[in-house]
Scaffold this motif. Structure first.
Motif, mmCIF file in Angstrom:
data_model
loop_
_atom_site.group_PDB
_atom_site.id
_atom_site.type_symbol
_atom_site.label_atom_id
_atom_site.label_comp_id
_atom_site.label_asym_id
_atom_site.label_seq_id
_atom_site.Cartn_x
_atom_site.Cartn_y
_atom_site.Cartn_z
ATOM 1 N N GLN A 92 0.840 -1.201 0.000
ATOM 2 C CA GLN A 92 0.000 0.000 0.000
ATOM 3 C C GLN A 92 0.876 1.252 0.000
ATOM 4 N N ARG A 93 1.473 1.520 -1.131
ATOM 5 C CA ARG A 93 2.413 2.634 -1.220
ATOM 6 C C ARG A 93 1.734 3.992 -1.225
ATOM 7 N N ARG A 94 0.450 4.032 -1.521
ATOM 8 C CA ARG A 94 -0.248 5.311 -1.531
ATOM 9 C C ARG A 94 -0.645 5.764 -0.128
ATOM 10 N N ARG A 95 -0.541 4.871 0.832
ATOM 11 C CA ARG A 95 -0.869 5.237 2.202
ATOM 12 C C ARG A 95 0.284 5.998 2.843
ATOM 13 N N SER A 96 -0.034 6.715 3.906
ATOM 14 C CA SER A 96 0.998 7.457 4.619
ATOM 15 C C SER A 96 1.949 6.490 5.319
ATOM 16 N N GLY A 97 3.144 6.987 5.620
ATOM 17 C CA GLY A 97 4.123 6.150 6.295
ATOM 18 C C GLY A 97 3.644 5.669 7.647
ATOM 19 N N ARG A 98 2.954 6.535 8.388
ATOM 20 C CA ARG A 98 2.456 6.143 9.706
ATOM 21 C C ARG A 98 1.418 5.032 9.583
ATOM 22 N N TYR A 99 0.544 5.153 8.602
ATOM 23 C CA TYR A 99 -0.497 4.141 8.399
ATOM 24 C C TYR A 99 0.132 2.790 8.087
ATOM 25 N N ARG A 100 1.139 2.785 7.230
ATOM 26 C CA ARG A 100 1.800 1.533 6.860
ATOM 27 C C ARG A 100 2.577 0.953 8.037
ATOM 28 N N LEU A 101 3.149 1.819 8.865
ATOM 29 C CA LEU A 101 3.862 1.331 10.044
ATOM 30 C C LEU A 101 2.914 0.653 11.029
ATOM 31 N N VAL A 102 1.710 1.185 11.157
ATOM 32 C CA VAL A 102 0.730 0.560 12.052
ATOM 33 C C VAL A 102 0.385 -0.838 11.560
ATOM 34 N N ILE A 103 0.130 -0.974 10.257
ATOM 35 C CA ILE A 103 -0.200 -2.284 9.697
ATOM 36 C C ILE A 103 0.972 -3.247 9.872
ATOM 37 N N ALA A 104 2.187 -2.762 9.606
ATOM 38 C CA ALA A 104 3.363 -3.613 9.778
ATOM 39 C C ALA A 104 3.542 -4.012 11.238
ATOM 40 N N GLY A 105 3.267 -3.084 12.157
ATOM 41 C CA GLY A 105 3.383 -3.400 13.578
ATOM 42 C C GLY A 105 2.407 -4.479 14.009
ATOM 43 N N VAL A 106 1.179 -4.400 13.510
ATOM 44 C CA VAL A 106 0.192 -5.443 13.817
ATOM 45 C C VAL A 106 0.653 -6.788 13.257
ATOM 46 N N GLY A 107 1.178 -6.756 12.031
ATOM 47 C CA GLY A 107 1.671 -7.993 11.433
ATOM 48 C C GLY A 107 2.814 -8.604 12.222
ATOM 49 N N LEU A 108 3.750 -7.775 12.656
ATOM 50 C CA LEU A 108 4.875 -8.286 13.444
ATOM 51 C C LEU A 108 4.411 -8.834 14.790
ATOM 52 N N ALA A 109 3.401 -8.201 15.382
ATOM 53 C CA ALA A 109 2.879 -8.696 16.662
ATOM 54 C C ALA A 109 2.273 -10.088 16.497
ATOM 55 N N PHE A 110 1.517 -10.290 15.423
ATOM 56 C CA PHE A 110 0.935 -11.610 15.162
ATOM 57 C C PHE A 110 2.026 -12.649 14.919
ATOM 58 N N LEU A 111 3.035 -12.274 14.143
ATOM 59 C CA LEU A 111 4.124 -13.213 13.874
ATOM 60 C C LEU A 111 4.887 -13.548 15.150
ATOM 61 N N ALA A 112 5.104 -12.553 16.000
ATOM 62 C CA ALA A 112 5.796 -12.805 17.263
ATOM 63 C C ALA A 112 4.995 -13.764 18.135
ATOM 64 N N LEU A 113 3.674 -13.594 18.157
ATOM 65 C CA LEU A 113 2.822 -14.502 18.924
ATOM 66 C C LEU A 113 2.937 -15.929 18.392
ATOM 67 N N THR A 114 2.999 -16.069 17.076
ATOM 68 C CA THR A 114 3.136 -17.394 16.476
ATOM 69 C C THR A 114 4.472 -18.031 16.848
ATOM 70 N N VAL A 115 5.541 -17.245 16.801
ATOM 71 C CA VAL A 115 6.868 -17.769 17.148
ATOM 72 C C VAL A 115 6.914 -18.208 18.603
ATOM 73 N N VAL A 116 6.376 -17.379 19.493
ATOM 74 C CA VAL A 116 6.368 -17.729 20.919
ATOM 75 C C VAL A 116 5.559 -19.001 21.153
ATOM 76 N N ALA A 117 4.395 -19.099 20.501
ATOM 77 C CA ALA A 117 3.564 -20.296 20.661
ATOM 78 C C ALA A 117 4.279 -21.530 20.132
ATOM 79 N N GLY A 118 4.970 -21.378 18.998
ATOM 80 C CA GLY A 118 5.701 -22.511 18.445
ATOM 81 C C GLY A 118 6.816 -22.982 19.364
ATOM 82 N N LEU A 119 7.551 -22.036 19.942
ATOM 83 C CA LEU A 119 8.626 -22.405 20.864
ATOM 84 C C LEU A 119 8.067 -23.059 22.129
#
Length: 286
Positions: A186-213
């Motif tokens: 989503q390159r047309r979105r603002s940098g802050r908006y994209r950072l929020v989406i990326a942050g949510v994605g990283l949080a979900f991935l971190a939860l998956t990694v912790v659960a897997g370990l």
């Protein structure tokens, strides 16, 4: 110095009641900068022309809010200001739809291909009866010579199908990957908006990694077999269906895709409850 025409427009805007003036200002802020003043003046003139009471004017404002996406498209075609600086509610709704389509679509379609379709197309019951031994799902994919290029696809399908079967935080990991992809795309979105989406994605991935370990070290087990057999997918599928019904401002194609995905996801645990579905699941896990 303010021109007489602009001064007249400002004075006309001030003739609106405070609440209506604030509503017009808010709606105008959701439009590109080069388009705001003209549309604000048009809305103001229309409101001042009504003589049938406040109810009519507020219904007009509700209709104006409904037309915001069309106005933004018109502004884009007219070459007005960069739309990435505006973050209206439809953008959030569209981002949610994209997260569901990719984050849930990838694992559910992977499960469909890797488990029931492969089980039936490869005649796994016949192979098991013929050989008397296990049939490795990975052995059914051609990987010799130039067909080795299919290995990444096989890996993606295997990860997606496993996420549906394991469920819980493992399925949320696909939403995390979807969030990262959306943030990049989503390159047309603002940098802050994209950072929020990326942050949510990283949080979900971190939860998956912790659960897997935690699972690998025996800290917890989702249930007796260590999987939920698609129950989490069904819950998320119901959410996708609700989004398809409630998201009237989404395009018809997106709503149709969400509805179809929701139905498919909801059927996953019910398939596993059947005799054939249980046999499919046992074969894939073995």
């Amino acid at each position: 110095m303010v021109s007489p025409a602009r001064a007249g427009e400002s004075a006309r805007h001030l003739r609106l009641p405070p609440a209506e003036r604030a509503a017009v200002a808010l709606l105008s802020r959701l439009l590109p900068a080069g388009f705001r003043a003209r549309q604000r003046d048009e809305w103001t003139a229309d409101l001042l022309s009504f003589t049938s009471g406040a109810g009519t004017r507020w219904r007009y404002l509700a209709g104006a809010a409904w037309t915001l996406p069309a106005l933004r498209r018109a502004a884009r075609r007219g070459g007005f200001a960069d739309l990435s600086t505006v973050a209206p509610a439809p953008g959030v709704l569209a981002s949610m739809a994209h997260l569901f389509l990719l984050g849930l679509g990838w694992p559910v379609v992977s499960w469909l291909i890797m488990v029931p379709v492969t089980y039936l197309a490869a005649d796994i019951p016949g192979r098991l009866a013929l050989t008397g031994g296990p049939v490795d799902p990975k052995s059914l994919w051609p990987t010799d010579g130039p067909l080795v290029v299919l290995l990444p696809l096989q890996l993606l399908l295997h990860l997606g199908a496993s996420a549906v079967i394991l469920g819980g935080p493992f399925l949320l990991g696909t939403f995390g990957a979807s969030g990262l992809v959306s943030a990049v795309a989503q390159r047309r979105r603002s940098g802050r908006y994209r950072l929020v989406i990326a942050g949510v994605g990283l949080a979900f991935l971190a939860l998956t990694v912790v659960a897997g370990l935690a699972w690998s070290y025996g800290a917890f087990y989702p249930d007796a077999l260590g999987l939920d057999s698609g129950r989490t997918a069904a819950v998320l599928g119901a959410a996708a269906g609700i989004l398809a019904l409630a998201g009237r401002r989404l395009g018809a194609r997106i709503r149709t895709a969400l509805a179809a995905l929701g139905v498919l996801a909801i059927t996953v645990p019910f398939v596993h409850l059947t005799t054939t579905g249980a046999a499919m699941l046992n074969w894939y896990l073995d």
